[in-house]
Design a protein around this motif. Structure first.
Motif, PDB file in Angstrom:
ATOM      1  N   ASN A  49      -0.180   6.009  -0.106  1.00 16.16           N
ATOM      2  CA  ASN A  49      -0.196   4.551   0.137  1.00 16.16           C
ATOM      3  C   ASN A  49      -0.291   4.254   1.637  1.00 16.16           C
ATOM      4  O   ASN A  49      -0.953   3.296   2.047  1.00 16.16           O
ATOM      5  CB  ASN A  49       1.058   3.892  -0.434  1.00 16.16           C
ATOM      6  N   ARG A  69       3.290   9.775  -3.209  1.00 17.52           N
ATOM      7  CA  ARG A  69       2.769   8.406  -3.372  1.00 17.52           C
ATOM      8  C   ARG A  69       2.888   7.620  -2.073  1.00 17.52           C
ATOM      9  O   ARG A  69       1.919   6.985  -1.625  1.00 17.52           O
ATOM     10  CB  ARG A  69       3.565   7.681  -4.471  1.00 17.52           C
ATOM     11  N   ASP A  70       4.068   7.676  -1.447  1.00  9.98           N
ATOM     12  CA  ASP A  70       4.286   6.914  -0.198  1.00  9.98           C
ATOM     13  C   ASP A  70       3.276   7.337   0.867  1.00  9.98           C
ATOM     14  O   ASP A  70       2.733   6.502   1.593  1.00  9.98           O
ATOM     15  CB  ASP A  70       5.704   7.137   0.350  1.00  9.98           C
ATOM     16  N   ARG A 113      -5.647   4.092  -8.855  1.00 14.60           N
ATOM     17  CA  ARG A 113      -5.044   3.178  -7.873  1.00 14.60           C
ATOM     18  C   ARG A 113      -5.777   3.158  -6.537  1.00 14.60           C
ATOM     19  O   ARG A 113      -5.733   2.158  -5.829  1.00 14.60           O
ATOM     20  CB  ARG A 113      -3.588   3.574  -7.604  1.00 14.60           C
ATOM     21  N   HIS A 114      -6.379   4.273  -6.165  1.00 19.68           N
ATOM     22  CA  HIS A 114      -6.914   4.386  -4.790  1.00 19.68           C
ATOM     23  C   HIS A 114      -8.382   4.766  -4.697  1.00 19.68           C
ATOM     24  O   HIS A 114      -8.908   4.889  -3.587  1.00 19.68           O
ATOM     25  CB  HIS A 114      -6.083   5.399  -3.981  1.00 19.68           C
ATOM     26  N   GLN A 171      -8.434   2.589   1.954  1.00 20.85           N
ATOM     27  CA  GLN A 171      -7.872   3.930   1.777  1.00 20.85           C
ATOM     28  C   GLN A 171      -8.717   4.928   2.573  1.00 20.85           C
ATOM     29  O   GLN A 171      -9.926   5.011   2.404  1.00 20.85           O
ATOM     30  CB  GLN A 171      -7.865   4.308   0.292  1.00 20.85           C
TER      31      GLN A 171
END
Ligand code: 0X9
Ligand code: CA
Ligand code: CA
Ligand code: CA
Ligand code: ZN
Length: 437
Positions: free
Chosen positions: A300, A296-297, A381-382, A308
């Protein structure tokens, strides 16, 4: 392979007799005691056997099976293969499912005995354990310093490096090129996926100077490859010289299913389990697993200037020979943040990729409902065009999670054209349905 079959059958017969004599198990998949120790959980895990669940030809029926928290191995036609304890089988039968015993748990070559040699059985030596993956990636970087760069995105629960290799021209520079992420081995026992990621690494590095098509992908894209998201689980699976059918990571007490631990509708919909002993245990909270948290990090961190950079992703699993797209948490084709055009784009590219490898393309919930999966998060999310590939074999009869190493080359090269297709469209995936970006 013949040796393996004989071993499996012999083991099955012996375990069959043992099961008849065994006293009822004291642990249950649905009601784990809080005091349950890791050792007890592991003993219960090892006691499981393989069953077929018949007449489960719809997503609703398959989701009902999966919702019990049972360890689903695969699905083929209207039959699911599961690894289950006797208690879990009783639960399924009480719900009216037709359950047939097949074999004792999968085991490989026992010639090592339980000596604690952390490696694949000799017959499967071509598979890469963690040390060998590490060496292979270091070699790729050393041999191709201009286009390959190795780094760690952080550490696993047991402190192993989560390796990631970047492949691109001017590799040390963050260029304005579409970025594509390939990740493998969220599930420990799905060893063929590690080989898949290693093939991607070797093909795009070794082929650079000789193959113009490879060169053009490498020059115009930034390719990120993470061969093992779950190195602890993977090492644990092979640590004794016989396979353990281990799926989760190695956090106490019984491991967390990394592909149920992502924070997009985490635990929403009966597509994961809250029982620590379940093979689909979602963890105490989303991203409780360091492995998913580090991935995830990284993802992100690829938001640069509010955008993104990663446009496309394949999350490799085994087995069933499927190309799957979001969402997994709902059977609806569309949903929040997933429009009809998005769905058409997922379907169209998914079907095109599946036409190259002869897998079956479908929305992931057409298999069974899953919540907290990585691809739902990547898209939700992305807006990363994210697919799950379920690799060889198509059913448990092809070797399940443990096909012999002789199939590695055939079954990883089988995905070359699908990988190329994803890279081709990475500049604008909706181009596949004629849209502009
Ligand atoms: O259950 C899973 O996580 C995947 N199958 S596996 O046998 N490799 O465990 C399927 C996941 C499909 N669903 C989503 N990706 N949402
Ligand atoms: Ca072999
Ligand atoms: Ca570049
Ligand atoms: Ca970039
Ligand atoms: Zn998997």
């Amino acid at each position: 392979m013949l040796t393996r079959r004989r071993t499996l059958l012999a083991t099955a017969t012996a375990a069959c007799a043992a099961l008849l004599l065994a006293t009822p198990m004291t642990t249950s998949a649905t009601t784990p005691s809080p005091a349950e120790t890791s050792a007890a959980a592991e003993a219960a895990h090892a006691d499981k056997a393989i069953y077929l669940v018949h007449k489960v030809g719809t997503p609703e029926l398959r989701s009902a099976v999966a919702r019990t928290g049972i360890d689903v191995m695969g699905a083929d036609g209207d039959v699911m293969s599961v690894r289950a304890s006797e208690a879990e089988v009783r639960v399924l039968r009480a719900k009216g499912f037709e359950v047939e015993f097949r074999a004792a748990g999968e085991h490989g070559d026992h010639s090592h005995g339980d000596l604690g040699i952390a490696d694949f059985p000799p017959a499967d030596a071509a598979y890469h354990n963690f040390a060998e993956v590490t060496a292979e990636l270091r070699k790729a970087e050393a041999d191709h310093p201009g286009i390959a760069q190795l780094r760690s995105i952080g550490k696993s629960h047991e402190n192993r490096d989560l390796w990631m290799i970047k492949i691109s021209d001017n590799v040390a520079t963050d260029e304005n090129e579409p970025e594509v992420l390939f990740n493998c081995n969220q599930h420990a026992r799905e060893h063929l996926t590690v080989e898949m990621c290693l093939r991607i690494v070797n093909r795009f590095t070794d082929g650079y100077t000789t193959d113009p098509a490879i060169k053009s992908f490498v020059d115009s894209r930034e390719i990120w490859v993470i061969p093992s998201v779950n190195p602890d689980g993977s090492e644990y699976d092979v640590a004794t010289g016989s396979y353990r059918s281990w799926r989760k990571n190695r956090q106490a007490p019984g491991g967390t299913d990394l592909n149920r631990n992502w924070d997009y509708n985490w635990g929403c919909c009966g597509g994961s389990s809250g029982s620590t002993s379940s093979d689909t245990y979602r963890g105490p909270s989303a991203f409780s697993a360091p492995e998913t948290a580090r991935l995830r990090d990284f993802v992100n961190s690829r938001v640069v200037g509010g955008k993104q950079q990663i446009t496309a992703n394949i999350d490799f699993h085994t087995f069933s020979e499927l190309v799957l797209w979001p969402y997994g948490y709902t059977t609806a084709d569309t949903g929040p943040g997933l429009t009809a055009d998005d769905a058409r784009t997922f379907q169209t590219l998914g079907r095109q990729m599946a036409a190259t490898n002869n897998y079956k393309p479908q929305q992931s919930s057409d298999l069974y409902i899953t919540d907290g999966s990585s691809i739902d998060w990547m898209w939700g999310r992305h807006k990363i065009w994210s697919y799950t590939f379920e690799m060889f074999p198509s059913s448990i009869w092809g070797g399940g999670f443990y096909p012999p190493d002789e199939v590695i080359n055939r079954e990883t090269s089988r995905n070359d054209r699908a990988v190329d297709l994803m890279l081709t469209y990475a500049d604008c995936v909706p181009r596949v349905i004629g849209k502009t970006c």
